[in-house]
Design a protein around this motif. Structure first.
Motif, PDB file in Angstrom:
ATOM      1  N   ASP A  84       0.831  -1.206   0.000  1.00 46.07           N
ATOM      2  CA  ASP A  84       0.000   0.000   0.000  1.00 46.07           C
ATOM      3  C   ASP A  84       0.863   1.252   0.000  1.00 46.07           C
ATOM      4  OD1 ASP A  84       0.823  -0.540   2.646  1.00 46.07           O
ATOM      5  OD2 ASP A  84      -0.837   0.627   3.473  1.00 46.07           O
ATOM      6  N   THR A  85       0.242   2.382  -0.308  1.00 45.59           N
ATOM      7  CA  THR A  85       0.974   3.654  -0.401  1.00 45.59           C
ATOM      8  C   THR A  85       0.185   4.770   0.291  1.00 45.59           C
ATOM      9  OG1 THR A  85      -0.042   4.603  -2.385  1.00 45.59           O
ATOM     10  CG2 THR A  85       1.698   2.976  -2.735  1.00 45.59           C
ATOM     11  N   GLN A  86       0.855   5.909   0.402  1.00 45.90           N
ATOM     12  CA  GLN A  86       0.231   7.135   0.873  1.00 45.90           C
ATOM     13  C   GLN A  86      -0.694   7.705  -0.216  1.00 45.90           C
ATOM     14  OE1 GLN A  86       0.726   9.272   3.788  1.00 45.90           O
ATOM     15  NE2 GLN A  86       1.171   7.266   4.619  1.00 45.90           N
ATOM     16  N   PRO A  87      -1.556   8.652   0.158  1.00 50.87           N
ATOM     17  CA  PRO A  87      -2.432   9.292  -0.839  1.00 50.87           C
ATOM     18  C   PRO A  87      -1.665  10.190  -1.818  1.00 50.87           C
ATOM     19  CG  PRO A  87      -3.308   9.574   1.393  1.00 50.87           C
ATOM     20  CD  PRO A  87      -1.901   9.061   1.526  1.00 50.87           C
ATOM     21  N   VAL A  88      -2.384  10.660  -2.835  1.00 52.48           N
ATOM     22  CA  VAL A  88      -1.818  11.648  -3.772  1.00 52.48           C
ATOM     23  C   VAL A  88      -2.644  12.926  -3.701  1.00 52.48           C
ATOM     24  CG1 VAL A  88      -0.725  10.007  -5.311  1.00 52.48           C
ATOM     25  CG2 VAL A  88      -3.125  10.572  -5.650  1.00 52.48           C
ATOM     26  N   ASP A  89      -3.008  13.315  -2.479  1.00 53.55           N
ATOM     27  CA  ASP A  89      -3.816  14.517  -2.267  1.00 53.55           C
ATOM     28  C   ASP A  89      -2.979  15.795  -2.423  1.00 53.55           C
ATOM     29  OD1 ASP A  89      -2.471  13.574   0.121  1.00 53.55           O
ATOM     30  OD2 ASP A  89      -3.316  15.353   1.073  1.00 53.55           O
ATOM     31  N   ASP A  90      -1.652  15.598  -2.575  1.00 56.74           N
ATOM     32  CA  ASP A  90      -0.730  16.737  -2.643  1.00 56.74           C
ATOM     33  C   ASP A  90      -0.338  17.031  -4.092  1.00 56.74           C
ATOM     34  OD1 ASP A  90       0.523  14.334  -2.994  1.00 56.74           O
ATOM     35  OD2 ASP A  90       2.008  14.606  -1.420  1.00 56.74           O
ATOM     36  N   LEU A  91      -1.319  16.889  -5.001  1.00 56.09           N
ATOM     37  CA  LEU A  91      -1.067  17.014  -6.442  1.00 56.09           C
ATOM     38  C   LEU A  91      -0.328  18.292  -6.827  1.00 56.09           C
ATOM     39  CD1 LEU A  91      -4.200  15.685  -8.354  1.00 56.09           C
ATOM     40  CD2 LEU A  91      -1.823  14.875  -8.452  1.00 56.09           C
ATOM     41  N   ALA A  92      -0.657  19.389  -6.157  1.00 54.82           N
ATOM     42  CA  ALA A  92      -0.066  20.679  -6.528  1.00 54.82           C
ATOM     43  C   ALA A  92       1.459  20.637  -6.455  1.00 54.82           C
ATOM     44  CB  ALA A  92      -0.605  21.777  -5.612  1.00 54.82           C
ATOM     45  N   GLY A  93       1.986  19.794  -5.565  1.00 54.18           N
ATOM     46  CA  GLY A  93       3.426  19.754  -5.387  1.00 54.18           C
ATOM     47  C   GLY A  93       4.158  18.881  -6.400  1.00 54.18           C
ATOM     48  N   TRP A  94       3.428  18.077  -7.165  1.00 54.66           N
ATOM     49  CA  TRP A  94       4.065  17.127  -8.075  1.00 54.66           C
ATOM     50  C   TRP A  94       4.434  17.799  -9.404  1.00 54.66           C
ATOM     51  CZ3 TRP A  94       5.100  11.844  -7.246  1.00 54.66           C
ATOM     52  CH2 TRP A  94       4.642  11.333  -6.025  1.00 54.66           C
ATOM     53  N   SER A  95       5.598  17.450  -9.934  1.00 54.92           N
ATOM     54  CA  SER A  95       5.962  17.973 -11.249  1.00 54.92           C
ATOM     55  C   SER A  95       5.521  17.003 -12.343  1.00 54.92           C
ATOM     56  CB  SER A  95       7.473  18.219 -11.319  1.00 54.92           C
ATOM     57  OG  SER A  95       8.175  17.025 -11.082  1.00 54.92           O
ATOM     58  N   LEU A  96       5.077  15.798 -11.954  1.00 56.32           N
ATOM     59  CA  LEU A  96       4.601  14.785 -12.907  1.00 56.32           C
ATOM     60  C   LEU A  96       3.356  14.130 -12.317  1.00 56.32           C
ATOM     61  CD1 LEU A  96       7.945  12.902 -13.658  1.00 56.32           C
ATOM     62  CD2 LEU A  96       6.675  14.356 -15.249  1.00 56.32           C
ATOM     63  N   PRO A  97       2.503  13.531 -13.170  1.00 61.35           N
ATOM     64  CA  PRO A  97       1.360  12.791 -12.610  1.00 61.35           C
ATOM     65  C   PRO A  97       1.882  11.678 -11.687  1.00 61.35           C
ATOM     66  CG  PRO A  97       1.164  13.041 -14.994  1.00 61.35           C
ATOM     67  CD  PRO A  97       2.544  13.489 -14.631  1.00 61.35           C
ATOM     68  N   PRO A  98       1.387  11.606 -10.453  1.00 62.96           N
ATOM     69  CA  PRO A  98       2.026  10.759  -9.442  1.00 62.96           C
ATOM     70  C   PRO A  98       1.819   9.259  -9.616  1.00 62.96           C
ATOM     71  CG  PRO A  98       0.132  11.914  -8.526  1.00 62.96           C
ATOM     72  CD  PRO A  98       0.319  12.439  -9.907  1.00 62.96           C
ATOM     73  N   LEU A  99       0.945   8.844 -10.533  1.00 59.82           N
ATOM     74  CA  LEU A  99       0.704   7.404 -10.668  1.00 59.82           C
ATOM     75  C   LEU A  99       1.068   6.878 -12.057  1.00 59.82           C
ATOM     76  CD1 LEU A  99      -2.569   7.129  -8.553  1.00 59.82           C
ATOM     77  CD2 LEU A  99      -0.328   6.157  -8.003  1.00 59.82           C
ATOM     78  N   GLU A 100       1.807   7.640 -12.824  1.00 67.27           N
ATOM     79  CA  GLU A 100       2.195   7.177 -14.164  1.00 67.27           C
ATOM     80  C   GLU A 100       3.567   6.514 -14.188  1.00 67.27           C
ATOM     81  OE1 GLU A 100       1.641  10.111 -17.184  1.00 67.27           O
ATOM     82  OE2 GLU A 100      -0.503  10.326 -16.738  1.00 67.27           O
ATOM     83  N   ALA A 101       4.309   6.619 -13.085  1.00 68.43           N
ATOM     84  CA  ALA A 101       5.607   5.950 -12.970  1.00 68.43           C
ATOM     85  C   ALA A 101       6.535   6.302 -14.124  1.00 68.43           C
ATOM     86  CB  ALA A 101       5.421   4.423 -12.874  1.00 68.43           C
ATOM     87  N   ARG A 102       6.580   7.584 -14.447  1.00 66.77           N
ATOM     88  CA  ARG A 102       7.432   7.996 -15.555  1.00 66.77           C
ATOM     89  C   ARG A 102       8.908   7.949 -15.189  1.00 66.77           C
ATOM     90  NH1 ARG A 102       4.674  13.332 -18.207  1.00 66.77           N
ATOM     91  NH2 ARG A 102       2.518  12.623 -18.095  1.00 66.77           N
ATOM     92  N   LEU A 103       9.745   7.727 -16.205  1.00 66.06           N
ATOM     93  CA  LEU A 103      11.199   7.719 -16.040  1.00 66.06           C
ATOM     94  C   LEU A 103      11.737   9.104 -16.345  1.00 66.06           C
ATOM     95  CD1 LEU A 103      11.881   4.271 -17.690  1.00 66.06           C
ATOM     96  CD2 LEU A 103      12.352   4.862 -15.306  1.00 66.06           C
ATOM     97  N   VAL A 104      12.513   9.630 -15.421  1.00 71.09           N
ATOM     98  CA  VAL A 104      13.028  10.993 -15.546  1.00 71.09           C
ATOM     99  C   VAL A 104      14.530  10.957 -15.285  1.00 71.09           C
ATOM    100  CG1 VAL A 104      12.925  13.296 -14.510  1.00 71.09           C
ATOM    101  CG2 VAL A 104      10.831  11.932 -14.709  1.00 71.09           C
ATOM    102  N   GLU A 105      15.283  11.730 -16.042  1.00 69.91           N
ATOM    103  CA  GLU A 105      16.740  11.833 -15.795  1.00 69.91           C
ATOM    104  C   GLU A 105      16.991  12.694 -14.566  1.00 69.91           C
ATOM    105  OE1 GLU A 105      19.612  10.670 -17.209  1.00 69.91           O
ATOM    106  OE2 GLU A 105      18.433   9.329 -18.484  1.00 69.91           O
ATOM    107  N   LYS A 106      17.732  12.158 -13.618  1.00 68.19           N
ATOM    108  CA  LYS A 106      18.092  12.926 -12.427  1.00 68.19           C
ATOM    109  C   LYS A 106      19.596  12.772 -12.218  1.00 68.19           C
ATOM    110  CE  LYS A 106      14.254  12.796  -9.035  1.00 68.19           C
ATOM    111  NZ  LYS A 106      14.119  14.145  -8.480  1.00 68.19           N
TER     112      LYS A 106
END
Lengths: 476, 476
Positions: free
Chosen positions: B88-110
């Motif tokens: 299980d996971t925490q909620p995604v009620d903090d959408l405003a803070g995300w730079s990407l959709p939180p449930l798409e599991a996108r790959l990003v260069e970091k």
């Protein structure tokens, strides 16, 4: 005059259902100024209503915020009344508490009052406003002419502490100076039928306090972090909690902001006497029933409570939020916390003075980083009881068989000080029969039929119509 | 053994992209237990994954809450490991803070870590869990058999303080007793590449405090009323503010609940020594960067800060809300206020004891009406450093060229005490290479490629595989 008034009363009675429908139409048009929903559309609706009433001029007076609906209805009368009204409302974010959709203006039976409109904006303040317009329409239909000239000033930011009304008054002062007095037509009966008249109001300061890691330089700066890290990280939420706790006594009923009461003028002898007189007929049950409370703050006597009610300032928490507020357990150390507060102010406090004292109080305790954001402010006001507009309202009540209760002031706020003060310096009164309740709360209502000593919409409209005639008569 | 391990490592490297895709699939299936979103669907997905791994038995073990995914992978090995995991996971009620959709599991260069998955549930804890399953699949593909038998216990209520895990263990204890130790496969490298091992955890008590007019018998009982009435009505919001302010020192960093620290066992000499040793390599910048903070709570030395980190309990405000929290100024006196809080507990405190002390602290100050609602609680735990499962994890790290940092305990919570305590009394460790960050926060991430001393998904999987072999070897 009495015959004219009777003809107007008959016309109101004969056209009540059309008048009710007009109230419902106005309520169904949202005009939620805190969220900027439908406000301009509602202003347009009122401008058209003023033109239909026969106003020679009716327009949206633009401001940096919502427009003021300004209208002129010249009748070649010797005296001119400025009719102040508000067309904006509170939000409907409290949907869970409503038993009906808040913007459908449905009619519901509420014994002993018969039909009531249950809706946001019903009592505060669209039914009283439309009721006044209906009353004017009835006078025009029956008598052709009104006994006074009218200037309409209907603002769309009353719920935002009338933030741009000074802007409007400044630009329209030449036009507005033609007025002799200001009437705010309302519905001022309580649930027991007691009929109030307000020749004044408390002042208000509405503000937010925010503590954030970013400004503080301690705790998380940018986002809410895992709560286990509280062990070595500071918490903005604890900080604001402690800062707030320095601002009142533990019971929350005495303000402990340094110097807060310094400029509270003790009630004059006549004000103490008025409190004593009002206490004699003060019915706690009307309030406990209306507000759903069991008791009031601790007090020595009803007279002391009534004195407190009219002559004491307050500091109230309107809202507070931080971190996770959903179901279950999200474990976070929030990076900021925000509280909304308001002060209700009495003579001779000023909003500017109190804002400065709150800032100084926080700074003196090392809370320089806590941000104070002013949302709105307005000064208290007071009109003399012997002004013709006050006396006219009292006569109108009595004409309808209702003994008025003149109160020192309204404990809420309306921007009377903008009319009382320079440049206009006009006397102002809030008056009108009729009753509604739960303003700013779910299931806000306005009584349509009336009963058990409470006037319905017809009584409300008649009191407004009669006030115009009585004012013309008193100033003849 | 070394040759088998090398073959498994090669297989992991050769199949990395498929392993990444499996992590993404698991993350894309929401399983937000605090809001009951997608949890059962995720459990079904894992049950199928266990069957595909070759488990002879895999089923959803029902509880009064979310199901536990239970599986058995018998390999005729002498020793059996219980694999604990959470899906299980925490909620995604903090959408405003995300730079990407939180449930798409996108790959990003970091940089400097190459590709990362940015998603809710990525590091906490789906990538490490799927990484373990991937490691087992690679062993099965290359070697056919595992060096140990596995029992899988994957719970769906870790974010709800594992509220029904005791229920499951009680009913499955006969099966679970066949295990020799418990491994919680995770990704325990920090942003600097420091590789942790946790043989214990702090305890937790998560609760809500609510002050309402209805329970208090003062102030509004049923709804938020107009704020002008504060002048004669009591305020639940002020009451809870003052009650909370009695619970910590003004800086929010020392708990002042009566008797709160009574059962805090002072760190033993070896624990003080371990803190000193850990302080020597403690890099504040790794934390200030990760959490976006400027500084920590006041402390005499890094050693004192590190000692505080591992051996001190906390009281944190996770969230608070009351009244109007929208834009602008709604003037209401709220009828209730609610705060969420959590305590992180250390030996020999217990959640039951602390809950009782908070209740007594409030009662003693006249706050009997303030409701304390427990949301979850869990005991601290401790496994000896010399247990084979702890030593196996350390050996696995070293095999991958990484020196482990054995920490006294995790400062968060996971339900190790349920395995440590009766009826199972099993040693338990949390271990694994790899790194992720911002659990419970926006832009939670997990490192896929790795770099600059931080292992990627392949390193994470290799450490899990190696731990199984090292454990079999140590207990041969």
């Amino acid at each position: 005059m009495t015959e004219a008034i009777e003809r107007v009363f008959d016309h109101i009675d004969a056209h009540l259902e059309a008048h009710v429908a007009a109230c419902q139409r106005l309520i169904r048009q949202p005009s939620i100024s805190p969220q900027n929903v439908g406000v301009r559309e509602c202003a347009e609706m009122l401008r058209n209503a003023l033109l239909k009433l026969g106003c020679q001029h009716a327009a949206l007076a633009e401001t940096p915020g919502q427009p003021v609906v300004y209208g002129e209805l010249w009748q070649d009368a010797p005296k001119t009344l400025l009719i102040y009204g508000m067309y904006d409302t509170q939000p409907v974010d409290d949907l869970a508490g409503w038993s009906l959709p808040p913007l459908e203006a449905r009619l519901v039976e509420k014994p002993p009052w018969g039909r009531c409109i249950v809706a946001r904006g019903s009592v505060n303040s669209k039914a009283p406003l439309q009721g006044f317009l209906n009353a004017v329409a009835s006078i025009r239909a029956v008598e052709g002419k009104l006994p006074v000239n009218l200037l309409f000033v209907l603002e769309g930011e009353e719920e935002l502490s009338s933030r741009h009304l000074p802007y409007f008054i400044d630009r329209y002062q030449e036009k507005l100076r033609r007025a002799d007095a200001v009437l705010f037509p309302f519905a001022l009966q309580d649930a027991d039928g007691k009929a109030l008249i307000w020749p004044g109001t408390k002042g208000i300061l509405y503000f937010e306090l925010e503590c954030s890691g970013a400004r503080w330089g301690r705790g998380p700066k940018a986002y809410d972090v895992h709560s286990s890290w509280k062990v070595i990280l500071d918490s903005p939420a604890w900080r604001l909690t402690h800062a707030l706790s320095t601002m009142t006594t533990p019971d929350g009923n005495t303000v402990t902001i340094d110097g807060f009461y310094d400029n509270v003028r003790p009630p004059r002898e006549d004000e103490v006497a008025l409190a004593r007189q009002l206490a004699a007929t003060w019915n706690p049950e009307a309030y406990t029933k209306l507000w759903q409370v069991d008791r009031f703050v601790d007090h020595e006597s009803v007279e002391a409570l009534v004195r407190r009610y009219y002559y004491e300032p307050t500091l109230n928490i309107d809202g507070i939020w931080s971190g996770y507020t959903g179901e279950g357990s999200k474990t976070v150390l929030p990076h900021k916390i925000t509280a909304k507060l308001d002060c209700r102010l009495v003579p001779d406090q000023t909003p500017e003075e109190i804002e400065g004292k709150i800032r100084a109080h926080l700074d003196r305790r090392g809370y320089e980083d806590i941000e104070l954001r002013r949302i709105g402010r307005g000064m208290w006001s007071q009109t003399g009881f012997d002004e013709p507009i006050v006396q006219a309202a009292m006569r109108a009540y009595r004409r309808l068989g209702v003994e008025p209760e003149l109160q020192p002031r309204n404990v809420g706020f309306f921007p009377a000080y903008l009319f009382n003060g320079p440049p206009l310096r006009l006397p102002m009164v809030v008056a009108g029969l009729g009753h509604g309740g739960r303003p700013h709360s779910p299931d806000e209502y306005f009584v349509i039929d009336g009963g058990d000593g409470v006037a319905g919409l017809a009584g409300c409209e008649k009191s407004h119509a009669a006030t115009l005639y009585e004012y013309a008569d008193l100033t003849r």
